[in-house]
Scaffold this active site. Structure first.
Site, PDB file in Angstrom:
ATOM      1  N   LEU A   1       0.958  -0.989  -0.064  1.00  0.00           N
ATOM      2  CA  LEU A   1      -0.150   0.084  -0.198  1.00  0.00           C
ATOM      3  C   LEU A   1       0.860   1.315   0.129  1.00  0.00           C
ATOM      4  CD1 LEU A   1      -2.544  -0.801   2.758  1.00  0.00           C
ATOM      5  CD2 LEU A   1      -3.032  -0.417   0.289  1.00  0.00           C
TER       6      LEU A   1
ATOM      7  N   LYS B   1      -5.276  -0.614  10.137  1.00  0.00           N
ATOM      8  CA  LYS B   1      -4.376  -1.414   9.720  1.00  0.00           C
ATOM      9  C   LYS B   1      -3.522  -2.418  10.478  1.00  0.00           C
ATOM     10  CE  LYS B   1      -0.424  -0.451   6.511  1.00  0.00           C
ATOM     11  NZ  LYS B   1       0.320  -1.253   7.019  1.00  0.00           N
TER      12      LYS B   1
END
Ligand code: IVH
Length: 676
Positions: free
Chosen positions: A81, A111
């Site tokens: 990411l 996350k």
């Protein structure tokens, strides 16, 4: 330094840190420092295309594939990411997307600070599990993943897709991480520095039984390829109009929930930048109260169609961004390096800090691991140091911020407790040890360990009691615990009639503890709770252990050369024989009772399966039994320990009832797995 040299330096340094983080599970720098190196290299490479290199670490997904596990090719590359530490950059990212697509709805998730894993389900049955590896190819960790109870072995829905590669994060809860470290500490092993490292170390094990013990968990967050999704779902969610299996990421997550996965609690659909900003603010505070570590938030475009329009760079999707939390770091003065002597004589340094507030708590101590760490950090008393809290544990020193001292702190030449010689046993060992068997500091630590909850479990026998009894010369040997009298205790601070009687009772009760606990309580180097249990069960009496050879020990799967030598050396020491004799004379049990204790329900047990289970196929249930040390058989006999009965069982169930064999239903079977 010229630009080319800086680029070369950064590429080398980033590769080195990738290796430390992904392969050695032992990062040297904070995530934010690593990300800053990556950002700097990315900018330099963008500004200087002349120096482009396809092998640059910022051009591909980091992580490696070791030869310990078989390689598995991912159905679709597993990307990373794009990340940022600034809310402003999140706003810029959103604005950029809005130039390509119209109205945007987002979905945001914490996350999870764990390890990315790809799970392939064929017709709804877990077939393979793999690490991310280099993004194209990962490592086959199927057997290990099958021990994780958050991961369904079989989907809980009818008509599962013919092929579904799901992705998510394997992680360890803060509580389980602390428990594991406590056990490692009791065995004087190397503790994990944070839950992520503990999860990584537990997942990439050759022996799935070790993974099974570590209570790993899982949340799903994305997917690779999906084929043969039932038309029912397509019609319901997408009105059959598009080529996308799910209309939105929210739909994908709901589908996973139905399949039997767990979803995180704090997932939110957000419709404007204000909502994104509010989510970031809320989660930055809430993060501290979550039972697991998160290192940021992931904001994703919700619509799958728009995701596909936005597409990917070669490293990450354009439709998602990770907003990462600033590291929990602070600078403070290192007031003192304290040197302590452990139970087995290992001398460990720890840092006493000028108290400082960090992530909501006041910190005044930090771990220093060993003297090599001090050398690596080049620190000394008086230096200004940068500390970081990783997980919910005591913080560590990341680096020196300002060197106020001259030189580096040196390991002591003599034991700080008994002033005897200390040694570094061999060059590979980072630990210094006091080898004086009569060292008072070691004895005190040993007493504490002996009476501890996981050892002889004498409630009410804490540090304060030990300190006072030592001062009064009432404890010169372990067996003196069992010679204590009411009069010795009633004198102690805050002791009254009842407390003294309770403690005497607890001391007396502890004499009945099984050999497993006594063995662990003896505090043998490298021998933790698990190994103590295995050895006690194998040898049954302390005499048999005294008589065992190194070979006898290494015949046990879980006991390698180091442990065997440690055991042999320990039981050869004359003072150990004396200690055991006096414990025995005091009435302490030195045998292992025959009955099965919790924790070994599968070991060498024979299972017979009958009927249909809802969550597992027969093959899967057999694989679980085998991975936990049990065996399966096709017919019920005298040797059968359990019959696992599902729906519509056959005649085996009657046979089991007739012969009095224990019958388990699916829930009881799962309970047994969880008790492992
Ligand atoms: S979405 C293309 N969602 O973070 C990758 N990832 O730094 C899409 N991660 O490799 C992944 N929590 O292992 C996503 N809620 C979450 C996540 C998450 C943790 C991990 C994932 C990814 C890494 C990128």
């Amino acid at each position: 330094m010229d630009i080319k040299s800086r680029i070369d330096y950064l590429r080398k340094e980033i590769k080195r840190h990738n290796d430390l983080y992904y392969d050695k599970n032992n990062p040297e720098i904070a995530d934010s420092d690593y990300d800053a190196l990556v950002k700097e290299l990315e900018k330099l490479e963008d500004d200087n295309p002349l120096f482009a290199d396809a092998n640059s670490p910022v051009k591909k997904v980091s992580g490696g594939v070791s030869s310990t596990f078989a390689a598995v090719k991912h159905s679709v590359p597993m990307l990373s990411l794009d990340n940022t530490y600034s809310q402003e950059e999140v706003a810029q990212w959103r604005a950029r997307l809005l130039k390509t697509v119209s109205a945007l709805q987002f979905i945001a998730e914490p996350k999870i600070d764990g390890l990315s894993v790809a799970l392939t389900y064929i017709n709804g049955v877990l077939a393979t599990a793999a690490t991310r590896g280099d993004g194209e190819t990962g490592e086959d960790i199927t057997q290990n993943v099958k021990t994780i109870k958050d991961i369904p072995q079989k989907f809980a829905i009818k008509n599962p897709p013919s092929f579904f590669e799901l992705r998510g994060e394997v992680y360890m809860s803060n509580k389980d991480f602390q428990d594991i470290n406590k056990n490692i500490e009791a065995a004087e092993g190397d503790k994990f520095s944070n839950p992520r490292n503990a999860a990584a170390g537990s997942l990439r094990q050759k022996d799935p039984r070790i993974t099974a013990e570590r209570k790993l968990r899982f949340f799903v967050h994305s997917f690779g390829k999906i084929e043969g999704l039932s038309s029912e779902l397509l019609l319901q969610k997408t009105a059959g109009k598009s080529k996308f299996p799910f209309k939105s990421h929210s739909d994908f997550l709901q589908y996973c929930l139905q399949c039997g996965f767990l979803l995180q609690n704090d997932i939110a659909v957000l419709n404007s930048y204000d909502e994104i900003a509010q989510y970031i603010e809320t989660m930055t505070v809430k993060r501290e109260t979550l039972p697991y570590e998160i290192d940021g938030l992931v904001i994703k475009v919700n619509s799958q169609e728009l995701q596909s329009q936005l597409g990917y760079t070669n490293k990450s999707p354009r439709w998602a961004i990770a907003y990462k939390f600033a590291a929990k770091q602070a600078a403070t003065t290192l007031n003192k390096i304290r040197v302590q002597v452990g139970r087995t004589g290992i001398i460990t340094p720890s840092a006493v800090l000028e108290p400082v507030r960090l992530a909501g708590v006041t910190i005044s101590h930090a771990t220093l691991h060993n003297f090599e760490e001090i050398e690596r950090l080049d620190i000394n008393e008086g230096d200004l140091v940068l500390i970081e809290r990783a997980g919910d544990v005591i913080p560590k020193i990341v680096k020196v911020s300002k060197k106020n001292s001259i030189g580096c702190f040196k390991p002591p030449q003599k034991c700080p407790s008994c002033n005897c010689e200390i040694i570094k046993e061999n060059d590979d060992e980072v630990a210094y040890r006091c080898v004086n068997p009569e060292c008072p500091a070691q004895f005190k630590r040993h007493l504490l360990h002996f009476v501890g909850r996981n050892a002889m479990d004498i409630e009410g026998f804490g540090q304060a009691v030990i300190d006072q009894l030592l001062k009064r010369n009432k404890l010169k040997a372990l067996s003196d615990i069992y010679a204590l009298k009411y009069d010795d205790l009633i004198d102690l601070e805050l002791f009254k009639d009842k407390k003294a009687a309770n403690l005497l009772n607890a001391i007396n009760e502890s004499k009945k503890q099984p050999l497993t606990r006594l063995l662990f309580a003896l505090g043998i180097r490298h021998i933790g709770e698990k190994v103590s249990e295995i050895i006690a069960k194998r040898f049954e009496t302390i005499e048999n252990i005294f008589n065992a050879s190194i070979d006898d020990f290494t015949k046990i799967n879980e006991v390698g050369e180091i442990l065997a030598v440690s055991l042999k050396e320990f039981f050869e020491r004359p003072e150990v024989k004396r200690t055991i004799d006096s414990l025995k004379n005091a009435g302490v049990n030195t045998k292992q009772p025959k009955e099965q204790k919790a924790g070994a329900q599968f070991e060498n047990k024979i299972f017979v399966l009958t009927g249909e289970l809802s969550k597992y196929s027969r093959d899967e249930a057999s694989a679980i039994i085998k991975s936990l040390g049990g065996k399966t058989s096709s017919s019920v006999s005298k040797k059968t320990d359990y019959v696992l009965a599902g729906a519509n069982p056959g005649s085996k169930l009657n046979k089991a009832k007739e012969s009095g064999v224990k019958i388990l239903d699916e829930a009881e079977f799962e309970k047994l797995i969880n008790e492992q």
